[in-house]
Design a protein around this motif. Structure first.
Motif, PDB file in Angstrom:
ATOM      1  N   GLN A 269     -23.556 -38.875   3.190  1.00  0.00           N
ATOM      2  CA  GLN A 269     -22.683 -38.263   2.193  1.00  0.00           C
ATOM      3  C   GLN A 269     -22.466 -39.209   1.010  1.00  0.00           C
ATOM      4  O   GLN A 269     -22.462 -38.775  -0.152  1.00  0.00           O
ATOM      5  CB  GLN A 269     -21.339 -37.894   2.814  1.00  0.00           C
ATOM      6  N   GLN A 270     -22.291 -40.494   1.301  1.00  0.00           N
ATOM      7  CA  GLN A 270     -22.100 -41.472   0.230  1.00  0.00           C
ATOM      8  C   GLN A 270     -23.320 -41.524  -0.689  1.00  0.00           C
ATOM      9  O   GLN A 270     -23.185 -41.636  -1.912  1.00  0.00           O
ATOM     10  CB  GLN A 270     -21.841 -42.870   0.814  1.00  0.00           C
ATOM     11  N   ILE A 273     -23.211 -38.381  -2.855  1.00  0.00           N
ATOM     12  CA  ILE A 273     -22.177 -38.532  -3.893  1.00  0.00           C
ATOM     13  C   ILE A 273     -22.676 -39.448  -5.006  1.00  0.00           C
ATOM     14  O   ILE A 273     -22.493 -39.172  -6.207  1.00  0.00           O
ATOM     15  CB  ILE A 273     -20.872 -39.080  -3.277  1.00  0.00           C
ATOM     16  N   LEU A 300     -19.551 -31.794  -6.856  1.00  0.00           N
ATOM     17  CA  LEU A 300     -18.984 -33.067  -6.397  1.00  0.00           C
ATOM     18  C   LEU A 300     -17.507 -32.906  -6.024  1.00  0.00           C
ATOM     19  O   LEU A 300     -17.044 -33.459  -5.017  1.00  0.00           O
ATOM     20  CB  LEU A 300     -19.134 -34.120  -7.493  1.00  0.00           C
ATOM     21  N   ILE A 303     -16.843 -31.360  -2.576  1.00  0.00           N
ATOM     22  CA  ILE A 303     -17.227 -32.107  -1.351  1.00  0.00           C
ATOM     23  C   ILE A 303     -15.976 -32.589  -0.611  1.00  0.00           C
ATOM     24  O   ILE A 303     -15.091 -33.203  -1.202  1.00  0.00           O
ATOM     25  CB  ILE A 303     -18.136 -33.316  -1.704  1.00  0.00           C
ATOM     26  N   ASP A 304     -15.931 -32.298   0.699  1.00  0.00           N
ATOM     27  CA  ASP A 304     -14.847 -32.796   1.563  1.00  0.00           C
ATOM     28  C   ASP A 304     -15.241 -34.203   2.006  1.00  0.00           C
ATOM     29  O   ASP A 304     -16.058 -34.381   2.906  1.00  0.00           O
ATOM     30  CB  ASP A 304     -14.694 -31.875   2.785  1.00  0.00           C
ATOM     31  N   ARG A 305     -14.662 -35.188   1.341  1.00  0.00           N
ATOM     32  CA  ARG A 305     -15.123 -36.569   1.538  1.00  0.00           C
ATOM     33  C   ARG A 305     -14.717 -37.126   2.908  1.00  0.00           C
ATOM     34  O   ARG A 305     -13.565 -37.024   3.313  1.00  0.00           O
ATOM     35  CB  ARG A 305     -14.582 -37.478   0.438  1.00  0.00           C
ATOM     36  N   ASP A 307     -14.065 -40.116   5.671  1.00  0.00           N
ATOM     37  CA  ASP A 307     -13.646 -41.516   5.726  1.00  0.00           C
ATOM     38  C   ASP A 307     -14.710 -42.310   6.471  1.00  0.00           C
ATOM     39  O   ASP A 307     -15.371 -41.792   7.371  1.00  0.00           O
ATOM     40  CB  ASP A 307     -12.311 -41.654   6.479  1.00  0.00           C
TER      41      ASP A 307
END
Length: 642
Positions: A269-270, A273, A300, A303-305, A307
């Protein structure tokens, strides 16, 4: 059936959050382990569930009539009664039922009731119903159950009339466990039940819990024990509770796999992004690509970021080094007798240790393992025999009772005073490796928990740089993570180790030899714990073969016959197993016959012709008592065979 539900439970100590949003349930026959670091809140959660401590939020729901039995850490049974009378008190309800049965028998022999057919029928029905209930609740076998549990918890050599108040702390703890097991609660909650248990007793407890009718909730730092007993693991970490199906080893595998999976998803995901942000920055200002850039920006924002997944909490970190190497011969013990004030606990102890050996000292509680270690380090005088140390041997000793860690010094000074040439930064670094950080180093030593004292004692031991470590129960009070760090440090240690432990997983990882101690001497086994168990089983099979052959031939067996081939051993072992099963079937048949006999005799007592004839009634009562005695003996034999 759900026996217990915990919903959104929270707990604070003053302003410190201990547990947050705890949710779980326990069903019939669940075997649940509660794991986590020392101080994570495991014992606190058990106390809340058992009703010994309050909670600050959430709810605990359990069906009406659900019985919870709880054994706290190191709980000793305090009583002025004898061992037998205290265990018998668990079955007061059966004593009461027995009295009621006798009362109804007297009623049935009463001439007034005999002359009233309706009343007689009513009493008979009441008697029959009570007799069925008495049998179902174990009325004919509770004494055999008491003997079985006391035998399993290593009280078989005791006089059961011994007063509990005269016993040691460890013995009282085992009796508290025995009494709890006999009550058979719906949910059995055990906080460190393996403390004060030797290896044989641990094995018995594992088997007992595997066949337990109710649900079990356990906190234990014994990995071997957890792997044998549990089928679910709940981990407390960072105030939260996470469920893992399976035993402890399965939990470790799942936890590692989950972390790897979550880390990959997070990194993916990172990366996504980063690519979107790069495209937006390069294309937002250009007229021809502005719309595409704006579309990517909306993408962007949606997106459900995730952790970054949190790995394990910080573990202790240490290793044991040596200042100088010892000679090849480290220790020679010859026909040694050890004990206190000339009272011998164990005698004829003979063994040698060479450089690099890692030897586990095993044997039942009370056989003198700790006494032997204290004699070797000269804290106790030997009674007879000889102890010889090798050249350049320097001993580092870890005392299971941590008797030397009771000072009123601060943790920092406890270490610094012994090593005044080291700087404060060096001492703090060492303490930090043993999880004493910040204000922890200013705590008073005598106020530390068992786990903290254990870590401080290990820190002191590490700084000694001794080439011969003598360790008495070094894993007591350590959580599972700290145990693993200690295991790795000892595996890499370049010196010699002699240690006492009841932790079979720990022995398997560390030991290259096992030294078994009994009151009449010592026996050496060249291998780890599993090898030792295998050899002991072989010896027991050979002994059983020898005894059988001696009985069959009517003469002593020649020693050479004990050296059987593996094929013969396997064949004989299978034969013995068949005999055991046949005997169990015979015993079960006899038990059924005796129970029928007792029922028939008791029915006879209801016959007016019999109970009005005192001689006949007395004769039948005598037969009932004899049958019940035989029944108890058979129940005890069945328990041992099973």
């Amino acid at each position: 059936m759900i026996l217990l539900q915990v919903n959104q439970l929270s707990k604070y100590f003053a302003a410190d959050l201990i547990l947050s949003n705890i949710k779980f349930e326990i069903q019939t026959n669940d075997r649940v382990a509660l794991v986590g670091r020392n101080g994570a809140g495991k014992s606190t959660l058990l106390k809340i569930i058992a009703g010994y401590e309050s909670h600050d939020g959430g709810e605990i729901i359990r069906p009406k009539g659900t019985m919870i039995g709880y054994l706290a850490q190191n709980t000793g049974l305090e009583s002025e009664k004898s061992i037998w009378d205290e265990m018998l008190a668990v079955f007061d309800h059966l004593h009461s039922m027995e009295k009621d049965l006798r009362r109804l028998e007297e009623k049935m022999s009463d001439s007034v009731i005999l002359s009233n057919e309706t009343e007689y029928e009513r009493v008979m029905k009441e008697y029959d119903l009570l007799q069925v209930q008495f049998k179902e609740k174990g009325g004919y076998q509770y004494e055999a159950d008491i003997r079985s549990v006391l035998h399993g918890l290593n009280f078989h050599s005791f006089d059961y009339s011994t007063k509990i108040s005269t016993l040691s702390g460890g013995q009282k703890t085992r009796l508290a466990l025995a009494k709890l097991l006999l009550t058979r609660p719906d949910i059995l909650i055990l906080d460190e039940p393996t403390n004060h248990l030797d290896i044989d007793t641990l094995s018995w407890l594992e088997q007992y819990l595997q066949g337990y009718d109710g649900a079990i909730l356990i906190v234990s730092h014994d990995r071997y024990f957890l792997d044998k007993v549990v089928n679910q693991v709940y981990e407390i970490s960072r105030h939260q509770l996470t469920k893992f199906p399976g035993n402890y080893s399965s939990y470790l595998e799942q936890k590692a796999a989950n972390y790897e999976r979550d880390l990959k998803l997070f990194e993916k995901q990172q990366d996504e992004i980063s690519k979107l942000q790069d495209f937006i920055q390069r294309n937002l200002a250009r007229a021809s690509t502005t719309k595409r850039a704006q579309s990517r920006r909306k993408q962007l924002e949606k997106i459900d970021r995730m952790d970054r997944p949190m790995g394990d909490e910080k573990s202790a970190s240490f290793s044991f080094q040596i200042e100088r190497q010892s000679g090849n011969d480290v220790l020679k013990v010859d026909t040694l007798a050890v004990g206190y004030q000339n009272e011998v606990v164990s005698r004829d102890i003979t063994f040698n240790l060479s450089r690099g050996d890692s030897t586990a000292l095993v044997g039942p509680n009370g056989v003198g393992k700790s006494t032997l270690l204290k004699t070797i380090v000269e804290k106790l005088p030997s009674i007879t025999g000889n102890i010889q140390y090798g050249s350049n041997v320097s001993i580092g000793y870890y005392d299971q009772e941590q008797a030397e860690l009771s000072s009123n010094k601060k943790v920092l000074n406890e270490l610094w005073d012994e090593y005044p040439l080291k700087s404060e930064k060096e001492i703090r670094t060492v303490l930090g490796n043993f999880l004493f950080s910040g204000d922890d180093v200013l705590k008073i030593v005598s106020t530390l928990s068992g786990g903290e004292k254990a870590r401080l004692a290990l820190a002191k031991l590490m700084l000694q740089n001794s080439n011969f470590l003598i360790l008495d129960e070094p894993t007591n009070h350590l959580d599972l993570d700290s145990k693993e760090v200690l295991e790795n440090a000892l595996i890499d240690y370049p010196g010699t180790i002699l240690f006492v432990s009841h932790d079979r997983y720990f022995i398997n990882r560390i030991a290259t030899k096992v030294l078994e101690l009994d009151r009449g001497g010592s026996t050496e086994y060249l291998g780890d714990y599993d090898y030792y168990v295998e050899k002991k089983l072989e010896q027991e099979e050979l002994k059983a073969l020898a005894e059988q052959a001696a009985k069959a031939s009517g003469s002593a067996v020649d020693n050479s016959k004990q050296d059987k081939t593996s094929y013969q051993q396997d064949k004989e072992a299978k034969k013995l197993e068949r005999q055991r099963k046949r005997r169990m079937e015979e015993v079960e048949t006899k038990i059924e016959q005796l129970e029928l006999e007792v029922a028939e005799y008791e029915e006879l007592l209801c016959d007016p012709e019999v109970f009005q004839d005192h001689e006949k009634a007395g004769e039948i009562n005598s037969k009932i008592e004899t049958a019940k005695e035989k029944l108890d003996e058979l129940m005890e034999e069945w328990t041992e065979l099973a």
